[in-house]
Design a protein around this motif. Structure first.
Motif, PDB file in Angstrom:
ATOM      1  N   ILE A 193       0.842  -1.196   0.000  1.00 43.98           N
ATOM      2  CA  ILE A 193       0.000   0.000   0.000  1.00 43.98           C
ATOM      3  C   ILE A 193       0.877   1.246   0.000  1.00 43.98           C
ATOM      4  O   ILE A 193       1.864   1.326   0.732  1.00 43.98           O
ATOM      5  CB  ILE A 193      -0.949   0.001   1.208  1.00 43.98           C
ATOM      6  CG1 ILE A 193      -1.820  -1.262   1.170  1.00 43.98           C
ATOM      7  CG2 ILE A 193      -1.819   1.253   1.222  1.00 43.98           C
ATOM      8  CD1 ILE A 193      -2.687  -1.451   2.385  1.00 43.98           C
ATOM      9  N   VAL A 194       0.509   2.218  -0.853  1.00 46.83           N
ATOM     10  CA  VAL A 194       1.254   3.470  -0.966  1.00 46.83           C
ATOM     11  C   VAL A 194       0.338   4.645  -0.632  1.00 46.83           C
ATOM     12  O   VAL A 194      -0.873   4.582  -0.833  1.00 46.83           O
ATOM     13  CB  VAL A 194       1.858   3.656  -2.376  1.00 46.83           C
ATOM     14  CG1 VAL A 194       2.887   2.572  -2.670  1.00 46.83           C
ATOM     15  CG2 VAL A 194       0.782   3.676  -3.444  1.00 46.83           C
ATOM     16  N   PRO A 238       5.552   3.915   0.155  1.00 44.27           N
ATOM     17  CA  PRO A 238       4.989   2.793   0.910  1.00 44.27           C
ATOM     18  C   PRO A 238       4.614   3.214   2.333  1.00 44.27           C
ATOM     19  O   PRO A 238       5.335   3.983   2.966  1.00 44.27           O
ATOM     20  CB  PRO A 238       6.128   1.770   0.934  1.00 44.27           C
ATOM     21  CG  PRO A 238       7.029   2.163  -0.192  1.00 44.27           C
ATOM     22  CD  PRO A 238       6.899   3.648  -0.346  1.00 44.27           C
ATOM     23  N   VAL A 239       3.485   2.710   2.835  1.00 40.55           N
ATOM     24  CA  VAL A 239       3.043   3.021   4.197  1.00 40.55           C
ATOM     25  C   VAL A 239       3.438   1.921   5.180  1.00 40.55           C
ATOM     26  O   VAL A 239       3.127   2.023   6.356  1.00 40.55           O
ATOM     27  CB  VAL A 239       1.518   3.280   4.262  1.00 40.55           C
ATOM     28  CG1 VAL A 239       1.120   4.445   3.394  1.00 40.55           C
ATOM     29  CG2 VAL A 239       0.724   2.037   3.922  1.00 40.55           C
ATOM     30  N   GLY A 240       4.120   0.886   4.714  1.00 38.42           N
ATOM     31  CA  GLY A 240       4.566  -0.191   5.589  1.00 38.42           C
ATOM     32  C   GLY A 240       3.541  -1.284   5.788  1.00 38.42           C
ATOM     33  O   GLY A 240       3.636  -2.057   6.733  1.00 38.42           O
ATOM     34  N   VAL A 241       2.552  -1.340   4.910  1.00 33.59           N
ATOM     35  CA  VAL A 241       1.493  -2.334   5.026  1.00 33.59           C
ATOM     36  C   VAL A 241       1.290  -2.988   3.664  1.00 33.59           C
ATOM     37  O   VAL A 241       1.291  -2.314   2.640  1.00 33.59           O
ATOM     38  CB  VAL A 241       0.169  -1.679   5.497  1.00 33.59           C
ATOM     39  CG1 VAL A 241      -0.939  -2.720   5.613  1.00 33.59           C
ATOM     40  CG2 VAL A 241       0.358  -0.953   6.818  1.00 33.59           C
ATOM     41  N   THR A 242       1.119  -4.311   3.664  1.00 33.53           N
ATOM     42  CA  THR A 242       0.764  -5.008   2.432  1.00 33.53           C
ATOM     43  C   THR A 242      -0.658  -5.544   2.577  1.00 33.53           C
ATOM     44  O   THR A 242      -1.134  -5.775   3.684  1.00 33.53           O
ATOM     45  CB  THR A 242       1.714  -6.190   2.129  1.00 33.53           C
ATOM     46  OG1 THR A 242       1.685  -7.096   3.221  1.00 33.53           O
ATOM     47  CG2 THR A 242       3.128  -5.722   1.886  1.00 33.53           C
ATOM     48  N   GLN A 253       1.406   1.858  12.894  1.00 30.17           N
ATOM     49  CA  GLN A 253       1.912   3.214  13.106  1.00 30.17           C
ATOM     50  C   GLN A 253       0.789   4.249  13.116  1.00 30.17           C
ATOM     51  O   GLN A 253       0.951   5.351  12.638  1.00 30.17           O
ATOM     52  CB  GLN A 253       2.947   3.579  12.030  1.00 30.17           C
ATOM     53  CG  GLN A 253       4.136   2.653  11.942  1.00 30.17           C
ATOM     54  CD  GLN A 253       4.923   2.600  13.236  1.00 30.17           C
ATOM     55  OE1 GLN A 253       5.133   3.612  13.873  1.00 30.17           O
ATOM     56  NE2 GLN A 253       5.319   1.407  13.641  1.00 30.17           N
ATOM     57  N   GLY A 254      -0.358   3.858  13.635  1.00 24.08           N
ATOM     58  CA  GLY A 254      -1.467   4.792  13.722  1.00 24.08           C
ATOM     59  C   GLY A 254      -2.252   4.952  12.434  1.00 24.08           C
ATOM     60  O   GLY A 254      -3.217   5.683  12.388  1.00 24.08           O
ATOM     61  N   ARG A 255      -1.837   4.283  11.377  1.00 24.83           N
ATOM     62  CA  ARG A 255      -2.538   4.370  10.087  1.00 24.83           C
ATOM     63  C   ARG A 255      -3.424   3.153   9.913  1.00 24.83           C
ATOM     64  O   ARG A 255      -3.003   2.043  10.195  1.00 24.83           O
ATOM     65  CB  ARG A 255      -1.544   4.410   8.930  1.00 24.83           C
ATOM     66  CG  ARG A 255      -0.754   5.680   8.839  1.00 24.83           C
ATOM     67  CD  ARG A 255       0.132   5.633   7.609  1.00 24.83           C
ATOM     68  NE  ARG A 255      -0.671   5.626   6.407  1.00 24.83           N
ATOM     69  CZ  ARG A 255      -0.778   6.649   5.572  1.00 24.83           C
ATOM     70  NH1 ARG A 255      -0.126   7.732   5.808  1.00 24.83           N
ATOM     71  NH2 ARG A 255      -1.516   6.571   4.497  1.00 24.83           N
TER      72      ARG A 255
END
Length: 176
Positions: free
Chosen positions: A44-45, A51-55, A87-89
């Motif tokens: 995920i971008v 990238p937001v650090g999540v797939t 991370q709060g997202r």
């Protein structure tokens, strides 16, 4: 000499107003992020394509009636997994049922529910209603984070709106 000081002073005041964000004219601009490449597993971008650090991954799918409305016939029942640091997202992606040529038959936004600040996997399932479920060849995810979809636009708020917004959800008939 008095005139020179007044003009010089006015220039300083205007410069300070501009630097503080209190300019006389708001320069609000809206733009839309480019849609990323769809896939069964995506990183995920954000709106800046970082990238937001999540797939997110489609874990499987099948055609079957929704248990609450079986009279409506088959829908696309799919599984999805989000992995990574929250991370709060709480990112969201568009899930789309497509035919063999990757033409969209139906889409909807799916939200993750990640715990704040912890690495965790979140798995869920959902149903996609499509006109021709027999034509579905796969379920794809669009990597763009849709969780900021409600961000203010310049039209909503010229002072605090604007910026880059997520791409629109694909419509039926679009090719991914």
């Amino acid at each position: 000499m008095v005139v020179v000081r007044t003009v010089a002073g006015a220039g300083s005041v205007l410069a300070m107003l501009s630097l503080s964000g209190c300019g006389l004219l708001w320069s609000c601009t809206d733009s839309t992020a480019e849609r990323g490449e769809a896939g069964a597993r995506v990183e995920i971008v954000d709106e800046g394509e970082q990238p937001v650090g999540v797939t997110a991954e489609v874990t499987g799918w099948r055609r079957e009636p929704h248990p609450q409305v079986p009279q409506e016939g088959d829908q696309v029942h799919f599984g999805i997994r989000f992995e990574g640091a929250g991370q709060g997202r709480d990112p969201a992606v568009d899930a789309c049922a497509v035919d063999e040529k990757r033409v969209v038959l139906g889409c909807q936004t799916v939200y993750s529910l990640m715990e704040f600040g912890r690495e965790r996997s979140y798995t869920d399932d959902d149903y996609l209603a499509v006109d021709h479920p027999e034509r579905v060849a796969e379920v794809l995810l669009i990597p763009n984070d849709q969780s900021a979809q409600d961000r203010r636009t310049c039209e909503d708020d010229i002072k605090d709106g604007g910026g880059v917004h997520p791409p629109d959800t694909p419509e039926r008939g679009e090719q991914l």
